[in-house]
Design a protein around this motif. Structure first.
Motif, PDB file in Angstrom:
ATOM      1  N   ARG A  27     -29.110  14.144 -65.207  1.00 57.36           N
ATOM      2  CA  ARG A  27     -29.109  15.162 -66.176  1.00 57.36           C
ATOM      3  C   ARG A  27     -29.489  14.883 -67.217  1.00 57.36           C
ATOM      4  O   ARG A  27     -27.783  14.898 -67.307  1.00 57.36           O
ATOM      5  N   PRO A  28     -29.440  14.642 -68.773  1.00 63.01           N
ATOM      6  CA  PRO A  28     -28.710  14.725 -69.936  1.00 63.01           C
ATOM      7  C   PRO A  28     -27.592  15.222 -70.548  1.00 63.01           C
ATOM      8  O   PRO A  28     -27.666  16.595 -70.060  1.00 63.01           O
ATOM      9  N   THR A  29     -26.759  15.419 -70.850  1.00 67.51           N
ATOM     10  CA  THR A  29     -25.007  15.799 -70.794  1.00 67.51           C
ATOM     11  C   THR A  29     -25.148  15.425 -71.843  1.00 67.51           C
ATOM     12  O   THR A  29     -24.591  14.170 -72.293  1.00 67.51           O
ATOM     13  N   LEU A  30     -24.307  16.101 -72.364  1.00 72.00           N
ATOM     14  CA  LEU A  30     -23.074  15.750 -73.494  1.00 72.00           C
ATOM     15  C   LEU A  30     -21.745  16.129 -73.611  1.00 72.00           C
ATOM     16  O   LEU A  30     -21.079  17.482 -72.354  1.00 72.00           O
ATOM     17  N   GLU A  31     -21.219  15.735 -73.723  1.00 70.57           N
ATOM     18  CA  GLU A  31     -19.823  15.721 -73.377  1.00 70.57           C
ATOM     19  C   GLU A  31     -18.031  15.499 -73.754  1.00 70.57           C
ATOM     20  O   GLU A  31     -17.388  15.001 -73.930  1.00 70.57           O
ATOM     21  N   HIS A  32     -19.009  16.801 -75.166  1.00 70.62           N
ATOM     22  CA  HIS A  32     -17.914  16.561 -75.766  1.00 70.62           C
ATOM     23  C   HIS A  32     -16.826  17.424 -76.218  1.00 70.62           C
ATOM     24  O   HIS A  32     -15.576  16.975 -76.532  1.00 70.62           O
ATOM     25  N   ASN A  33     -17.287  19.059 -75.118  1.00 68.83           N
ATOM     26  CA  ASN A  33     -15.777  19.773 -75.197  1.00 68.83           C
ATOM     27  C   ASN A  33     -15.642  20.249 -74.123  1.00 68.83           C
ATOM     28  O   ASN A  33     -15.553  20.843 -73.379  1.00 68.83           O
ATOM     29  N   PHE A  34     -14.932  19.226 -73.302  1.00 69.13           N
ATOM     30  CA  PHE A  34     -14.685  19.429 -72.368  1.00 69.13           C
ATOM     31  C   PHE A  34     -13.213  20.353 -71.835  1.00 69.13           C
ATOM     32  O   PHE A  34     -13.223  21.137 -70.568  1.00 69.13           O
ATOM     33  N   GLU A  35     -12.733  20.761 -72.645  1.00 64.64           N
ATOM     34  CA  GLU A  35     -11.294  20.979 -73.023  1.00 64.64           C
ATOM     35  C   GLU A  35     -11.520  23.072 -72.842  1.00 64.64           C
ATOM     36  O   GLU A  35     -11.139  23.376 -72.231  1.00 64.64           O
ATOM     37  N   THR A  36     -12.970  23.030 -73.089  1.00 63.67           N
ATOM     38  CA  THR A  36     -13.367  24.330 -73.311  1.00 63.67           C
ATOM     39  C   THR A  36     -13.738  24.589 -71.962  1.00 63.67           C
ATOM     40  O   THR A  36     -12.985  25.634 -71.010  1.00 63.67           O
ATOM     41  N   LEU A  37     -14.367  24.011 -70.862  1.00 62.78           N
ATOM     42  CA  LEU A  37     -14.328  24.036 -69.649  1.00 62.78           C
ATOM     43  C   LEU A  37     -13.003  24.635 -68.907  1.00 62.78           C
ATOM     44  O   LEU A  37     -13.064  25.070 -68.098  1.00 62.78           O
ATOM     45  N   PHE A  38     -11.851  23.417 -69.527  1.00 60.22           N
ATOM     46  CA  PHE A  38     -11.019  23.705 -68.830  1.00 60.22           C
ATOM     47  C   PHE A  38     -10.307  24.186 -68.968  1.00 60.22           C
ATOM     48  O   PHE A  38      -9.931  25.576 -68.027  1.00 60.22           O
ATOM     49  N   TRP A  39     -10.636  25.750 -69.841  1.00 64.61           N
ATOM     50  CA  TRP A  39     -10.097  26.730 -70.078  1.00 64.61           C
ATOM     51  C   TRP A  39     -10.570  28.169 -69.492  1.00 64.61           C
ATOM     52  O   TRP A  39     -10.558  30.081 -69.186  1.00 64.61           O
ATOM     53  N   VAL A  40     -11.614  27.720 -69.334  1.00 62.27           N
ATOM     54  CA  VAL A  40     -12.589  28.652 -69.148  1.00 62.27           C
ATOM     55  C   VAL A  40     -12.481  29.792 -67.923  1.00 62.27           C
ATOM     56  O   VAL A  40     -12.507  31.189 -68.063  1.00 62.27           O
TER      57      VAL A  40
END
Length: 70
Positions: A27-40
């Motif tokens: 699916r279309p994906t934006l990958e600008h803020n992976f660091e946020t996912l790191f912290w969740v």
């Protein structure tokens, strides 16, 4: 990162197609803020007071690492 989330070996994808066209699970994906996912996960498990102590260089933010300006 996207390959790892999908359960595959974490290797860079060949381009094109770009992740904005065919990304996470096809699916279309934006990958600008992976660091946020790191912290969740840590934030949910340990809470806001712990998270406030995790900034780099004594900063109270979510930057896991910072590069000082030269």
């Amino acid at each position: 990162m996207i390959e790892s989330i999908e359960g595959k070996r974490g290797m860079p994808r060949l381009r094109p197609p770009y992740v904005a066209q065919v990304g996470l699970f096809g699916r279309p994906t934006l990958e600008h803020n992976f660091e946020t996912l790191f912290w969740v996960r840590e934030l949910l498990e340990r809470g806001a007071p712990w998270f406030a102590t995790q900034g780099a260089m004594a900063a109270r933010d979510c930057e896991a690492f910072q590069f000082p300006a030269a």
